[in-house]
Design an enzyme around this catalytic site. Sequence first.
Site, PDB file in Angstrom:
ATOM      1  CE  LYS A 274     -19.900   7.758 -18.789  1.00  9.67           C
ATOM      2  NZ  LYS A 274     -20.100   9.166 -19.135  1.00  9.67           N
TER       3      LYS A 274
ATOM      4  CG  HIS B 191      -1.920   1.031   1.306  1.00 11.82           C
ATOM      5  ND1 HIS B 191      -1.696   2.265   1.860  1.00 11.82           N
ATOM      6  CD2 HIS B 191      -3.189   1.044   0.852  1.00 11.82           C
ATOM      7  CE1 HIS B 191      -2.791   3.002   1.756  1.00 11.82           C
ATOM      8  NE2 HIS B 191      -3.721   2.278   1.147  1.00 11.82           N
TER       9      HIS B 191
ATOM     10  CG  MET C 102      -9.632  10.603  -9.045  1.00  7.76           C
ATOM     11  SD  MET C 102     -10.952  10.894 -10.196  1.00  7.76           S
ATOM     12  CE  MET C 102     -10.819   9.440 -11.252  1.00  7.76           C
TER      13      MET C 102
ATOM     14  CB  SER D   7      -5.909  -0.911  -3.549  1.00  7.35           C
ATOM     15  OG  SER D   7      -7.132  -0.553  -4.123  1.00  7.35           O
TER      16      SER D   7
HETATM   17  P1  NDP Z   1     -11.780  13.301  -3.048  1.00  3.89           P
HETATM   18  O1  NDP Z   1     -13.121  12.876  -3.519  1.00  3.89           O
HETATM   19  O2  NDP Z   1     -11.682  13.916  -1.726  1.00  3.89           O
HETATM   20  O3  NDP Z   1     -11.122  14.315  -4.097  1.00  3.89           O
HETATM   21  C1  NDP Z   1     -10.883  13.928  -5.423  1.00  3.89           C
HETATM   22  C2  NDP Z   1     -10.274  15.070  -6.190  1.00  3.89           C
HETATM   23  O4  NDP Z   1     -11.247  16.083  -6.417  1.00  3.89           O
HETATM   24  C3  NDP Z   1      -9.122  15.762  -5.474  1.00  3.89           C
HETATM   25  O5  NDP Z   1      -8.170  16.113  -6.414  1.00  3.89           O
HETATM   26  C4  NDP Z   1      -9.792  16.990  -4.852  1.00  3.89           C
HETATM   27  O6  NDP Z   1      -8.892  18.055  -4.633  1.00  3.89           O
HETATM   28  C5  NDP Z   1     -10.778  17.343  -5.921  1.00  3.89           C
HETATM   29  N1  NDP Z   1     -11.941  18.099  -5.499  1.00  3.89           N
HETATM   30  C6  NDP Z   1     -12.674  18.000  -4.359  1.00  3.89           C
HETATM   31  N2  NDP Z   1     -13.755  18.829  -4.420  1.00  3.89           N
HETATM   32  C7  NDP Z   1     -13.684  19.459  -5.620  1.00  3.89           C
HETATM   33  C8  NDP Z   1     -14.490  20.403  -6.296  1.00  3.89           C
HETATM   34  N3  NDP Z   1     -15.620  20.878  -5.765  1.00  3.89           N
HETATM   35  N4  NDP Z   1     -14.105  20.847  -7.510  1.00  3.89           N
HETATM   36  C9  NDP Z   1     -12.966  20.386  -8.091  1.00  3.89           C
HETATM   37  N5  NDP Z   1     -12.153  19.481  -7.509  1.00  3.89           N
HETATM   38  C10 NDP Z   1     -12.533  19.011  -6.297  1.00  3.89           C
HETATM   39  O7  NDP Z   1     -10.751  12.033  -3.128  1.00  3.89           O
HETATM   40  P2  NDP Z   1     -11.027  10.494  -2.844  1.00  3.89           P
HETATM   41  O8  NDP Z   1     -11.852  10.415  -1.611  1.00  3.89           O
HETATM   42  O9  NDP Z   1     -11.518   9.806  -4.052  1.00  3.89           O
HETATM   43  O10 NDP Z   1      -9.548   9.948  -2.540  1.00  3.89           O
HETATM   44  C11 NDP Z   1      -8.887  10.332  -1.351  1.00  3.89           C
HETATM   45  C12 NDP Z   1      -7.477   9.841  -1.338  1.00  3.89           C
HETATM   46  O11 NDP Z   1      -7.407   8.427  -1.154  1.00  3.89           O
HETATM   47  C13 NDP Z   1      -6.623  10.133  -2.564  1.00  3.89           C
HETATM   48  O12 NDP Z   1      -5.452  10.782  -2.108  1.00  3.89           O
HETATM   49  C14 NDP Z   1      -6.261   8.767  -3.121  1.00  3.89           C
HETATM   50  O13 NDP Z   1      -4.995   8.708  -3.732  1.00  3.89           O
HETATM   51  C15 NDP Z   1      -6.302   7.915  -1.876  1.00  3.89           C
HETATM   52  N6  NDP Z   1      -6.529   6.484  -2.167  1.00  3.89           N
HETATM   53  C16 NDP Z   1      -5.485   5.615  -2.008  1.00  3.89           C
HETATM   54  C17 NDP Z   1      -5.673   4.267  -2.231  1.00  3.89           C
HETATM   55  C18 NDP Z   1      -4.560   3.289  -2.092  1.00  3.89           C
HETATM   56  O14 NDP Z   1      -4.778   2.091  -2.226  1.00  3.89           O
HETATM   57  N7  NDP Z   1      -3.356   3.694  -1.872  1.00  3.89           N
HETATM   58  C19 NDP Z   1      -6.987   3.730  -2.641  1.00  3.89           C
HETATM   59  C20 NDP Z   1      -7.988   4.758  -2.830  1.00  3.89           C
HETATM   60  C21 NDP Z   1      -7.767   6.087  -2.573  1.00  3.89           C
HETATM   61  P3  NDP Z   1      -8.507  18.472  -3.095  1.00  3.89           P
HETATM   62  O15 NDP Z   1      -7.537  17.410  -2.636  1.00  3.89           O
HETATM   63  O16 NDP Z   1      -7.925  19.801  -3.200  1.00  3.89           O
HETATM   64  O17 NDP Z   1      -9.791  18.443  -2.327  1.00  3.89           O
END
Ligand code: NDP
Length: 369
Positions: free
Chosen positions: A246, A129, A187, A153
């Site tokens: 998608k 991880h 994301m 993952s």
């Molecule tokens: P979020 O849904 O919180 O955010 C996704 C993206 O959208 C980010 O770039 C965020 O930027 C942006 N964002 C949020 N709100 C807005 C908006 N209103 N307009 C435009 N952009 C927006 O992320 P997730 O919950 O999907 O993921 C969280 C984390 O988990 C990530 O860092 C991901 O890499 C990690 N992850 C890791 C895994 C692993 O196995 N290692 C598995 C799954 C996830 P901002 O950050 O500035 O809010």
Amino acid sequence: MRVFEKGYIDENYVRIPKDELFSFVVKVLMKLGVPKEDSEIVADNLIMADLRGIESHGVQRLERYVDGILSGGINLRPKVRIVREGSSYALLDGDEGFGQVVGYRAMRLAIEKAKESGVGVVVVRNSNHYGIAGYYALMAAEVGMIGISMTNSRPLVAPTGGIERFLGTNPIALAAPTKDKPFLLDMATSVVPIGKLEVYRRKGKPIPEGWAIDSEGNITTDVEKVFNGGALLPLGGFGELFGGHKGYGLSVMVDILAGILSGGTWSRHVKNTSEKHSEVDHFFMAINIEAFVPLEEFKEKMSRMIKELKSSKRRVDRIWIHGEKGFLTMETRLKAGIPVYRKVLEELNQIAESVGVEKLRAGESCERA
Ligand code: NDP
């Protein structure tokens, strides 16, 4: 002064200064035998998640990494090996090291290759991880390149129409420099990562409708039903109506690029960090912008596009850009400290006691959000 913080915090959180939390994580890992430099990379990745408001991938993960170390699932002194390589690509074997340590080295290699060849692609098999995907993408943006990072993952997500956990939450990140802070899309390819459900579980709250299904495939808000045989939904949600197919496709794309291309595996066969041979695979790419257009021109156009986006017609106060909330949260937390949920603080201090490092002191309670 107006401050911004991403996520929900209330009086059940206490603030801890970033440096204190960072050195705590480093000390715990070093006590367990992780070399200093590697401990700092892992700590940096976890603390960056907390600073950016990604609680699910911050210090609350330490417990799982400690389990991974104690059970032998994580190799503390991996011999990360280049299996094949060319001027613009490499295939690495991570030797079951910390995903953060292997990932950091792999992205550095991708950047070096991009300096020479315009593009650097590094795929990794046999890792663990790696935390937030955005950490590695940002490494490239910091040196004026576009960075892309993905990982598979363990299986948690059902494909569209399915009820079995088959896909990972397989995150995708892309960072690109601008004249100001980088653009950073980071994301999960599921509606939410599992860490967000863990946050709800810890707080004993129902999850929002549309995040997950129970073992029979019905949408549920009962977090326990998800943990007991249910599954997360792919990005886009239930069925095809809002594009669930998608998100499902994007998740498979990650398995192809990170898993199958590296000679590794796909999410269904990926295991927990605490298990031996968890078989996590990563994909990294650095694109040297200067090889295509002058960097200044690129940054200038990025900033103009963002300005146009932000000033386009809207129905809310503000149109956000990807990465922006995280950078603002980071600014706030560097000054005010990182909010840590009290139960997480207790867990961290239990770890401290068991490995023999000084406990964290609870700072001031956060105000209700
Ligand atoms: P979020 O849904 O919180 O955010 C996704 C993206 O959208 C980010 O770039 C965020 O930027 C942006 N964002 C949020 N709100 C807005 C908006 N209103 N307009 C435009 N952009 C927006 O992320 P997730 O919950 O999907 O993921 C969280 C984390 O988990 C990530 O860092 C991901 O890499 C990690 N992850 C890791 C895994 C692993 O196995 N290692 C598995 C799954 C996830 P901002 O950050 O500035 O809010």
